[in-house]
Enzyme design. Structure first.
Site, mmCIF file in Angstrom:
data_model
loop_
_atom_site.group_PDB
_atom_site.id
_atom_site.type_symbol
_atom_site.label_atom_id
_atom_site.label_comp_id
_atom_site.label_asym_id
_atom_site.label_seq_id
_atom_site.Cartn_x
_atom_site.Cartn_y
_atom_site.Cartn_z
ATOM 1 N N ASP A 140 5.726 5.245 4.934
ATOM 2 C CA ASP A 140 6.726 4.451 5.669
ATOM 3 C C ASP A 140 7.017 3.128 4.950
ATOM 4 O O ASP A 140 8.048 2.510 5.183
ATOM 5 C CB ASP A 140 6.314 4.208 7.130
ATOM 6 C CG ASP A 140 4.927 3.626 7.288
ATOM 7 O OD1 ASP A 140 3.993 4.127 6.637
ATOM 8 O OD2 ASP A 140 4.763 2.663 8.065
ATOM 9 N N HIS A 141 6.135 2.715 4.050
ATOM 10 C CA HIS A 141 6.336 1.471 3.296
ATOM 11 C C HIS A 141 7.027 1.704 1.948
ATOM 12 O O HIS A 141 7.401 0.746 1.279
ATOM 13 C CB HIS A 141 4.993 0.767 3.058
ATOM 14 C CG HIS A 141 4.377 0.275 4.326
ATOM 15 N ND1 HIS A 141 4.289 -1.057 4.642
ATOM 16 C CD2 HIS A 141 3.850 0.950 5.378
ATOM 17 C CE1 HIS A 141 3.724 -1.184 5.836
ATOM 18 N NE2 HIS A 141 3.451 0.019 6.300
ATOM 19 N N HIS A 178 0.860 -1.185 0.000
ATOM 20 C CA HIS A 178 0.000 0.000 0.000
ATOM 21 C C HIS A 178 0.896 1.235 0.000
ATOM 22 O O HIS A 178 2.124 1.104 0.003
ATOM 23 C CB HIS A 178 -0.986 -0.018 1.170
ATOM 24 C CG HIS A 178 -0.366 0.122 2.539
ATOM 25 N ND1 HIS A 178 0.552 -0.782 3.033
ATOM 26 C CD2 HIS A 178 -0.540 1.054 3.521
ATOM 27 C CE1 HIS A 178 0.900 -0.415 4.262
ATOM 28 N NE2 HIS A 178 0.268 0.704 4.574
ATOM 29 N N HIS A 230 6.252 -5.022 11.862
ATOM 30 C CA HIS A 230 5.474 -3.777 11.904
ATOM 31 C C HIS A 230 4.896 -3.621 13.312
ATOM 32 O O HIS A 230 3.689 -3.562 13.510
ATOM 33 C CB HIS A 230 4.354 -3.831 10.850
ATOM 34 C CG HIS A 230 3.808 -2.480 10.496
ATOM 35 N ND1 HIS A 230 2.941 -1.793 11.306
ATOM 36 C CD2 HIS A 230 3.991 -1.695 9.412
ATOM 37 C CE1 HIS A 230 2.615 -0.649 10.728
ATOM 38 N NE2 HIS A 230 3.258 -0.558 9.585
ATOM 39 N N HIS A 289 -7.185 -2.077 5.985
ATOM 40 C CA HIS A 289 -6.313 -1.166 6.736
ATOM 41 C C HIS A 289 -7.092 0.088 7.146
ATOM 42 O O HIS A 289 -6.505 1.056 7.604
ATOM 43 C CB HIS A 289 -5.111 -0.830 5.850
ATOM 44 C CG HIS A 289 -3.971 -0.126 6.523
ATOM 45 N ND1 HIS A 289 -3.805 -0.068 7.890
ATOM 46 C CD2 HIS A 289 -2.904 0.550 6.000
ATOM 47 C CE1 HIS A 289 -2.707 0.615 8.160
ATOM 48 N NE2 HIS A 289 -2.145 1.005 7.036
ATOM 49 N N ASP A 318 -0.352 -4.186 6.377
ATOM 50 C CA ASP A 318 -1.012 -3.445 7.449
ATOM 51 C C ASP A 318 -2.503 -3.747 7.364
ATOM 52 O O ASP A 318 -3.119 -3.566 6.305
ATOM 53 C CB ASP A 318 -0.832 -1.932 7.260
ATOM 54 C CG ASP A 318 0.576 -1.467 7.583
ATOM 55 O OD1 ASP A 318 1.473 -2.322 7.694
ATOM 56 O OD2 ASP A 318 0.763 -0.245 7.723
ATOM 57 N N HIS A 372 1.202 4.053 2.090
ATOM 58 C CA HIS A 372 1.696 4.816 3.237
ATOM 59 C C HIS A 372 3.210 4.988 3.059
ATOM 60 O O HIS A 372 3.923 4.028 2.737
ATOM 61 C CB HIS A 372 1.407 4.052 4.530
ATOM 62 C CG HIS A 372 0.115 4.440 5.172
ATOM 63 N ND1 HIS A 372 -0.615 3.558 5.933
ATOM 64 C CD2 HIS A 372 -0.564 5.617 5.192
ATOM 65 C CE1 HIS A 372 -1.697 4.183 6.385
ATOM 66 N NE2 HIS A 372 -1.690 5.421 5.947
HETATM 67 ZN ZN ZN Z 1 2.545 0.714 8.093
HETATM 68 ZN ZN ZN Z 2 -0.139 1.559 6.535
#
Ligand code: ZN
Ligand code: ZN
Length: 308
Positions: free
Chosen positions: A69-70, A65, A246, A159, A183, A67
């Protein structure tokens, strides 16, 4: 690695917090001579370098996905894997597979780094073929990769109502199965695709009861899976080994975050089977059993402390 080896290494077990101990979300899957990254959060290239794995040797970058941080390590994997010598000098296009949105991300990265690419081609004579990209998008559950005995299946997870698309992955190789939740909130699709897994890698988020009353904590926890809920997933899927990654341990100035022991204790309310709490560079060798190894040079050899 031999042709039959199937190994999963957690490169980053963290969340958006820029922690030196838990880098951004990223998982390496090695099946025979094929190498996949699931997401590439902050520090992904540092962990690959610690493994002495040339960055350009990654065959496929999978995304779960969008986000940040990924994905914040994606340009680093793409660009550094193109450089000469021990970085691997990728000569074939950077292959990316992800849900709808992958193309927008990668095309905009190509625009953002156009000057670097132009300069390196002129100055270092790097091959354009190695910085080209090859993006495949999908928008439903199903097989998204099948080659050399490896099958990867994407499955939608939950998520949150607006955090879409978001997908987990199931890898099948040599009769063994590794499943990655991405997530997600507690979600039946993880149970459906996680059933029969040798290794089930799942996210987890936790806060002390006093903190859960706070609106922002409720919002975060509402996008993730609590240890008790993850235990329910493990109890129903019965993996040979369940592992956390995570790992979101939420705290405030007043209320400390839960500890690793706390999340194990809470998981034990609903699940009594094999469980490992992931650490960066923890590896899982998936054979007849799933063996846990810690590859961090400074860490003691694998022991039972992290496997509860
Ligand atoms: Zn995440
Ligand atoms: Zn996420």
């Amino acid at each position: 690695m031999t042709a039959r080896d199937f190994r999963v290494t957690l490169l980053g077990t963290g969340v958006p917090i820029p922690s030196p101990d838990r880098f951004g979300p990223c998982t390496l899957v090695e099946a025979g001579d094929q190498k996949f990254l699931i997401d590439a959060g902050r520090g992904a290239t540092i962990r690959l370098h610690q493994l002495k794995l040339p960055i350009g040797r990654i065959d496929v970058q999978l995304l779960t996905h969008y986000h940040s941080d990924h994905t914040s390590g994606v340009p680093d994997v793409w660009l550094t894997g193109w450089l000469e010598s021990h970085f691997g000098t990728r000569k074939t296009p950077y292959r990316v597979i992800g849900p709808t949105g992958a193309r927008e991300l990668i095309e905009n990265l190509e625009r953002a780094y156009a000057l670097d690419i132009k300069i390196r081609v002129a100055d270092e004579n790097l091959p354009l073929s190695g910085i080209a990209t090859d993006v495949t998008e999908f928008d439903c559950d199903g097989t998204i990769y099948e080659q050399g005995g490896v099958r990867a299946i994407a499955f939608e997870v939950d998520h949150g109502d607006v955090i879409k698309p978001c997908y987990g992955y199931r890898f099948e190789y040599g009769g063994r199965v590794a499943v990655f939740s991405s997530d997600t909130r507690y979600n039946h699709n993880v149970i459906k695709y996680g059933t029969g897994a040798d290794l089930l890698v799942h996210e987890v988020a936790s806060a002390r009861p006093e903190l859960i009353k706070e609106a922002y904590v409720q919002r975060i926890i509402g996008h993730h899976t609590t240890p008790r809920e993850a235990g329910l997933v493990f109890a129903q899927t019965k993996p040979k080994l369940a592992a956390y990654t995570h790992i979101a341990l939420l705290g405030s100035e007043r209320i400390p975050p839960p500890t690793i022991d706390d999340i194990v204790t809470e998981t034990r309310e609903t699940y009594g089977g094999p469980l490992a709490v992931g650490e960066d560079l923890m590896a899982f060798e998936i054979g007849r059993t799933v063996a846990v190894r810690r590859l961090k040079p400074s860490s003691p050899p694998a022991d039972s402390a992290s496997v509860a």
